[in-house]
Design a protein around this motif. Sequence first.
Motif, short mmCIF file in Angstrom:
data_model
loop_
_atom_site.label_atom_id
_atom_site.label_comp_id
_atom_site.label_asym_id
_atom_site.label_seq_id
_atom_site.Cartn_x
_atom_site.Cartn_y
_atom_site.Cartn_z
N HIS A 195 -23.33 -42.27 -21.39
CA HIS A 195 -21.91 -42.52 -21.67
C HIS A 195 -21.06 -41.79 -20.64
O HIS A 195 -21.59 -41.06 -19.81
CB HIS A 195 -21.55 -42.16 -23.11
CG HIS A 195 -21.66 -40.71 -23.46
ND1 HIS A 195 -22.85 -40.01 -23.45
CD2 HIS A 195 -20.72 -39.81 -23.87
CE1 HIS A 195 -22.64 -38.76 -23.83
NE2 HIS A 195 -21.35 -38.61 -24.08
N HIS A 226 -18.57 -39.40 -20.79
CA HIS A 226 -17.92 -38.10 -20.95
C HIS A 226 -18.27 -37.17 -19.80
O HIS A 226 -19.38 -37.20 -19.27
CB HIS A 226 -18.31 -37.46 -22.29
CG HIS A 226 -17.66 -38.09 -23.47
ND1 HIS A 226 -18.18 -38.03 -24.74
CD2 HIS A 226 -16.52 -38.83 -23.57
CE1 HIS A 226 -17.38 -38.68 -25.58
NE2 HIS A 226 -16.36 -39.18 -24.89
N HIS A 257 -19.22 -42.58 -30.65
CA HIS A 257 -18.95 -41.32 -29.95
C HIS A 257 -18.12 -41.61 -28.71
O HIS A 257 -17.18 -40.88 -28.39
CB HIS A 257 -20.26 -40.63 -29.60
CG HIS A 257 -20.10 -39.42 -28.73
ND1 HIS A 257 -19.59 -38.22 -29.20
CD2 HIS A 257 -20.37 -39.21 -27.42
CE1 HIS A 257 -19.55 -37.35 -28.21
NE2 HIS A 257 -20.01 -37.92 -27.12
ZN LIG Z 1 -20.18 -37.07 -25.16
#
Ligand SMILES: [Zn+2]
Length: 218
Positions: A57, A59, A133
């Motif tokens: 992902h 982030h 998330h």
């Molecule tokens: Zn994360």
Amino acid sequence: MLEIRTIESMPFAENSYLLWLPPSKDAIIIDPGFEPDLILDAIEVEGLNLVAILNTHGHSDHIAGNAAMKEKYPDAPLIIGQNDAVMLVDPTKNLSRFFGADLISPPANQTVVDEELLEVAGFRFLVREIPGHSPGHVVFIYSSTAGNENEPEMHILGGDVLFRGSVGRTDFPGGSSAQLLAGIREKLFVLPDKAVVYPGHGPTTTIGYEKRTNPYLT
Ligand SMILES: [Zn+2]
């Protein structure tokens, strides 16, 4: 037989995973974090050649090392889920601005979608998108039939979806607790109890252990 090394990066105690299938020396890195030199050292110590960079992902703590990987291994494609690709180059979306230092990764070379089969470095990963998330979070599932054909070993590179005794945060922009829990039940808890989960933070676990004991899901 799968070889896997865990490299933990501060300050978020984020796990990067270096994977390869000996005797091949071609390796992939999952989620290079804020201490890429530790990863580059491990690649050198093992005598490996990095052939792909995978992000579960977008982030910042999972993408911060992308630039250093691309600098040393420019031919290794950077691969991420199609719905998180935008986060690589947007400090607001990848949360780095929120944590006080704008971070921009090189852009994706390739994006993957739900249920895609990704073949790289001798691996064949089943990609499953599990949002909640982050909007386009994916997990990479590798089944090895090196042992018993009838009982393959399964390895889940899980990012920040399912942890030992916990689940990923859903209080960031684009987060959804309902989506995350439904995704875990429908796309992870259908896998064998013995399947090993390698999470983005903390120790490994198994699907069976989390099904029995995870307080967010029992
Ligand atoms: Zn994360």
